[in-house]
Design an enzyme around this catalytic site. Structure first.
Site, mmCIF file in Angstrom:
data_model
loop_
_atom_site.group_PDB
_atom_site.id
_atom_site.type_symbol
_atom_site.label_atom_id
_atom_site.label_comp_id
_atom_site.label_asym_id
_atom_site.label_seq_id
_atom_site.Cartn_x
_atom_site.Cartn_y
_atom_site.Cartn_z
ATOM 1 N N LYS A 13 0.961 14.197 1.041
ATOM 2 C CA LYS A 13 -0.391 14.486 0.544
ATOM 3 C C LYS A 13 -0.558 15.973 0.225
ATOM 4 C CE LYS A 13 -2.503 10.673 3.179
ATOM 5 N NZ LYS A 13 -3.158 9.807 2.182
ATOM 6 N N HIS A 62 0.802 -1.229 0.000
ATOM 7 C CA HIS A 62 0.000 0.000 0.000
ATOM 8 C C HIS A 62 0.828 1.269 0.000
ATOM 9 C CE1 HIS A 62 -3.928 -1.945 0.869
ATOM 10 N NE2 HIS A 62 -3.161 -2.851 1.451
ATOM 11 N N LYS A 64 -8.422 13.887 4.592
ATOM 12 C CA LYS A 64 -7.556 12.703 4.550
ATOM 13 C C LYS A 64 -6.593 12.831 5.718
ATOM 14 C CE LYS A 64 -6.311 14.050 0.332
ATOM 15 N NZ LYS A 64 -6.574 12.798 -0.363
ATOM 16 N N ARG A 65 -5.784 11.797 5.980
ATOM 17 C CA ARG A 65 -4.777 11.957 7.021
ATOM 18 C C ARG A 65 -3.811 13.074 6.649
ATOM 19 N NH1 ARG A 65 -4.410 8.223 11.389
ATOM 20 N NH2 ARG A 65 -2.517 9.408 11.828
ATOM 21 N N THR A 105 -8.485 6.492 -1.858
ATOM 22 C CA THR A 105 -9.839 5.953 -1.998
ATOM 23 C C THR A 105 -10.872 7.047 -1.720
ATOM 24 O OG1 THR A 105 -9.532 5.093 0.243
ATOM 25 C CG2 THR A 105 -9.402 3.512 -1.562
ATOM 26 N N LYS A 112 -14.668 8.213 -3.511
ATOM 27 C CA LYS A 112 -15.924 8.555 -2.824
ATOM 28 C C LYS A 112 -16.469 9.875 -3.346
ATOM 29 C CE LYS A 112 -14.001 6.061 1.013
ATOM 30 N NZ LYS A 112 -13.083 6.154 2.158
HETATM 31 C C1 26Q Z 1 3.557 0.193 10.382
HETATM 32 C C2 26Q Z 1 4.430 -0.215 11.387
HETATM 33 C C3 26Q Z 1 4.331 0.278 12.668
HETATM 34 C C4 26Q Z 1 3.320 1.208 12.951
HETATM 35 C C5 26Q Z 1 2.443 1.611 11.955
HETATM 36 C C6 26Q Z 1 2.554 1.119 10.666
HETATM 37 C C7 26Q Z 1 1.616 1.571 9.591
HETATM 38 C C8 26Q Z 1 0.264 1.747 9.879
HETATM 39 C C9 26Q Z 1 -0.620 2.173 8.892
HETATM 40 C C10 26Q Z 1 2.048 1.799 8.294
HETATM 41 C C11 26Q Z 1 1.140 2.225 7.319
HETATM 42 C C12 26Q Z 1 -0.197 2.404 7.601
HETATM 43 C C13 26Q Z 1 -1.202 2.840 6.622
HETATM 44 C C14 26Q Z 1 -1.030 2.941 5.318
HETATM 45 C C15 26Q Z 1 -2.112 3.380 4.421
HETATM 46 O O1 26Q Z 1 -3.215 3.692 4.857
HETATM 47 N N1 26Q Z 1 -1.879 3.404 3.101
HETATM 48 C C16 26Q Z 1 -2.907 3.821 2.163
HETATM 49 O O2 26Q Z 1 -3.584 2.665 1.691
HETATM 50 C C17 26Q Z 1 -4.705 3.017 0.900
HETATM 51 C C18 26Q Z 1 -5.446 1.736 0.550
HETATM 52 O O3 26Q Z 1 -4.702 0.982 -0.358
HETATM 53 C C19 26Q Z 1 -4.262 3.777 -0.343
HETATM 54 O O4 26Q Z 1 -5.415 4.195 -1.040
HETATM 55 C C20 26Q Z 1 -3.438 4.991 0.057
HETATM 56 O O5 26Q Z 1 -2.896 5.601 -1.102
HETATM 57 C C21 26Q Z 1 -2.306 4.575 0.989
HETATM 58 O O6 26Q Z 1 -1.605 5.708 1.456
#
Ligand code: 26Q
Length: 787
Positions: A522, A329, A516-517, A624, A628
């Site tokens: 971004k 991702h 978004k976050r 995503t 929406k």
């Molecule tokens: C990893 C290790 C330790 C702590 C936290 C994490 C961690 C947690 C969440 C690393 C990444 C995330 C989240 C990533 C994320 O939300 N990516 C998004 O995924 C969406 C669905 O595929 C995409 O549409 C977005 O582009 C992408 O940023």
């Protein structure tokens, strides 16, 4: 679904000795939830039995961002309108359930995608169940105080949780080097739409094997008496609030291994009940999808558990490899998981040992394939002290997929290029999707009605490609109807914002939205800069035809991400300036809404005219939110990135506002040298805008501009020891962005033409249904049945 009300009366009486109309919102929520669960129980049992009789798939994810379940479940059961009316007869407004929090067991895109996929699998009768963690506290709630983010714990279980059934009898134990805990499953029903099928999301809660040490208590060692309980419960206590950022914390590693081990034990127990101890056919019965690398310890754990059943390493590994596939991702280096070997040895030594075996096997396989030393070095799963989880997942799985076409191409050409050269057959694209039940049917009944009218039925609810008939309905009357619906949704959003944040938003303005976050890549900051540029131009009388616009921002920053928090403060400072300046307040309004979450999103995406998707090209894997907005008829003001590209392809690029450098341009700039300071010298307008960070225009509570804004300015113009100046190419893209934004604003004035663009977005959003995506996974990766 007969006599819901009768059953609700009985439940209210039995559980609370009250009449339905006397229940508090949270009591009503629980009681109605219980009634619904009772109603679906037979179908749930039937679906479980069916899944158990065939090849099935599992979605392993550290996050499931479910949102509110009540409205969605009633909607998918087709009884939302009926229940609304019945409650109304009792004088109850169904909106009381808005007091009940949504289950935010996820950060953002990745977690919400998991929730959409479960919804789609249930609807499309794909035998897919989810496995994850039942965090006691989900993603923090956000307050904005004086322009700064304040985090509050999300105690979502305080309302109880009628949608989950605790299954004490199916608890398992999970062991770490220094600790053994009990994993107790909670099952949530995932209800399909227009089908009797019901899937399951099984979330594990960590508990102590021995709750209380009586001897310690008697020796007056009170802390020690409950230590085991506290240490165990800590594992599922809280969701890590990082989005797209890896953090190498022991507890996080424990969380990951905890739910992987528990889930695999569960799957293997089921297999054993059917086939006994011959696990050689395990991969023929089960497919596991890894939602990013967070659950990748599933691979060595499966090997370990199969070895415990008497299998040798090579056979066990082959089975694990055939069972698992990996979805990537992100390509951001700071988000890629690299666990230190020391830490792994300290927490899960047996798993680390198995990873070593896998890493060796990988190198042997590469040697056998004639891969040279240099390339093999780049493919080391264990490199020095770092375990590269993405490499492990790529090597130890059947398929690897990206989440949008461009993203998959970048994986193949860049992040995993050596792997693509050796194993090209493993790489697939699966462009993300969203569920139209929640993101159109439920949140936009007005537009849904218009669509149903044009399609001739509500079949679009389970087949979104049906939307394409709208391409032939672009007459003036339909466009007018659409514009009226949008106007109504803007009024509704304005009311909601008033209630939640106290702002007076004018619904008779363009709604330009970025939710978004918060992350530098971004580029919420480029949006903020463009607003400042437009502000100055309006003040100088250079934009006489500007249509009044409300800019709406919503974003949570990871609590430790100082720069993201500074950006929130900067946006709120801009809001204070432009909203109160008599020269601009009727033309520009800026609001930063607090606590953006799934429930807020449901109100926002339906009301937007313009959807801001401004990531640096190549960095947003898919996005995503963009889908929406498209589905609800907003145009995209965005970059050539992620799924924006496919959105423009489907709706026609002339119906979006795409700007800025493409991946190739960015690559060229990186190679030939990028000089943002030079660009600023050539362009006084840009310089003026960016200097608002340091020239005293705004207050960031630092003495003489020494607060957090100066650091933002420094990162843009001078860089830092870890990044070159303007690492995300804001200054490069800003001029084109400003002009594109002004063009969209001018186009909006032609209500008919602009409404047509919006409708063309709706008409061509069919591809972005998570139903399409889940069927691709079912057919091309998992090879499981569907409707
Ligand atoms: C990893 C290790 C330790 C702590 C936290 C994490 C961690 C947690 C969440 C690393 C990444 C995330 C989240 C990533 C994320 O939300 N990516 C998004 O995924 C969406 C669905 O595929 C995409 O549409 C977005 O582009 C992408 O940023």
């Amino acid at each position: 679904m007969g006599n819901i009300m009768e059953k609700l009366e009985i439940t209210a009486q039995e559980a609370y000795c009250k009449k339905v109309e006397e229940l508090t919102p949270s009591e009503l929520h629980l009681a109605l939830g219980k009634v619904v669960m009772g109603e679906i129980a037979p179908n749930w049992a039937k679906s479980k039995a069916k899944h158990n009789s065939e090849r099935r798939a599992y979605y392993f994810s550290a996050e499931f961002l479910m949102g509110r379940m009540m409205y969605n479940n009633l909607y998918c059961l087709g009884i939302l309108d009926e229940v609304t009316k019945l409650l109304k007869k009792k004088g109850i407004d169904i909106n009381v359930f808005e007091e009940i929090d949504d289950a935010a067991l996820g950060n953002g895109g990745l977690g919400r995608l998991a929730a959409c996929y479960l919804d789609s699998a249930a609807t499309q009768e794909v035998p897919l169940d989810g496995y994850g963690i039942r965090y006691k506290y989900g993603l923090f709630k956000q307050l904005i105080k004086d322009g700064y983010q304040v985090e509050i714990a999300d105690n979502w279980q305080r309302f109880k949780d009628p949608w989950c059934v605790r299954r004490e009898d199916e608890a398992v134990t999970v062991s770490f080097k220094d600790q053994t805990v009990k994993a107790v499953p909670y099952d949530m029903a995932v209800i399909g739409c227009k089908t009797d099928n019901i899937n399951t999301l099984r979330l594990w809660q960590a508990e102590a094997v021995n709750e209380f040490d009586f001897t310690a208590f008697n020796n007056t060692e009170y802390d020690r008496a409950v230590k085991e309980k506290n240490d165990a419960e800590n594992i599922s206590k809280v969701l890590y609030p990082n989005d797209n950022k890896y953090e190498g914390k022991v507890l996080r590693l424990k969380q990951q291994y905890f739910f992987c081990s528990a889930s695999l034990q569960d799957i293997m127990r089921r297999y054993k009940a059917k086939h006994g101890t011959d696990f050689s056919h395990f991969a023929e019965e089960n497919a596991i999808q890894l939602n990013d690398t967070h659950p990748v310890s599933c691979v060595p754990e499966l090997v370990r558990l199969l070895q415990l059943e008497g299998m040798g390493f090579d056979e066990a590994f082959e089975i694990a490899r055939k069972t698992c596939s990996y979805t990537n991702h992100t390509v951001l280096s700071e988000a890629l998981e690299k666990w230190s070997a020391d830490l792994m040895t300290q927490v899960i030594p047996e798993i680390y040992d198995i990873i070593c075996l896998i890493a060796n096997k990988c190198q042997e396989e590469l040697i056998a394939k004639g891969i040279n030393n240099e390339m093999r070095a780049k493919m080391r799963i264990i490199d020095g002290n770092a375990v590269h989880m993405a490499r492990l997942a790529t090597y130890a799985g059947t398929y690897v997929n990206g989440v949008a076409q461009l993203h998959t191409e970048i994986l193949k050409a860049d992040l995993l290029k050596e792997w693509y050269q050796v194993y090209p057959e493993r790489f697939l694209n699966k462009t993300n999707g969203i569920t139209q039940r929640r993101w159109l049917g439920l949140c936009n009944p007005e537009l849904s009605e218009l669509i149903t009218d044009k399609v001739g039925s509500d079949d679009w609810l389970i087949d979104l490609s049906k939307l394409s008939v709208l391409n032939d309905c672009l007459d003036a009357r339909t466009i007018n109807k659409f514009n009226k619906i949008k106007a109504k949704k803007k009024v509704q959003l304005a009311e909601y914002i008033k209630k939640m944040d106290g702002f007076d938003v004018n619904p008779d303005t363009i709604f330009d939205v970025q939710v978004k976050r918060l992350h530098e890549y971004k580029r919420q900051l480029i949006n903020a800069f463009s607003i400042m540029a437009i502000y100055f131009r309006i003040k100088e009388g250079k934009l006489p035809n500007w249509t009044p616009t409300t800019f709406i921002f919503g974003a949570k920053a990871a609590p430790g991400y100082a720069r993201a928090k500074a950006i929130i403060k900067y946006i709120t400072e801009i809001a204070n300036l432009v909203n109160n300046d008599p020269d601009t307040k009727d033309k520009l309004q800026v609001y930063f809404i607090s606590n953006y979450n799934v429930s807020y999103a449901e109100k926002i995406v339906v009301a937007a005219d313009i959807s801001e998707q401004t990531s640096t090209a190549g960095l947003e894997a898919s996005g995503t939110g963009n889908m929406k907005f498209m589905l609800n008829g907003a145009v995209t003001l965005g970059t050539w990135d992620g799924a924006n590209i496919e959105i423009a392809e489907c709706a026609g690029v002339e119906n979006e506002y795409i700007f800025g450098a493409r991946v190739e341009d960015i690559d060229r700039l990186k190679k030939e040298g990028y000089n943002p300071a030079g660009l600023l010298e050539q362009n006084p307008e840009l310089k003026r805008v960016i200097n608002t960070l340091i020239d005293g225009t705004f207050d960031d509570d630092g003495a003489q501009g020494e607060g957090s804004f100066r650091e933002l300015h420094h990162a843009l113009t001078k860089g830092t020891h870890w990044h070159d100046p303007d690492h995300y190419f804001l200054i490069q893209d800003l001029p084109d962005y400003i002009e594109t934004k002004i063009r969209a604003n001018a186009d909006y004035a032609d209500r008919k033409e602009f409404g047509k663009k919006c409708l063309l977005n709706v008409a061509n959003a069919g591809k972005f249904s998570s139903d399409r995506a889940i069927l691709e996974y079912a057919n091309e990766i998992w090879h499981v049945s569907h409707k």
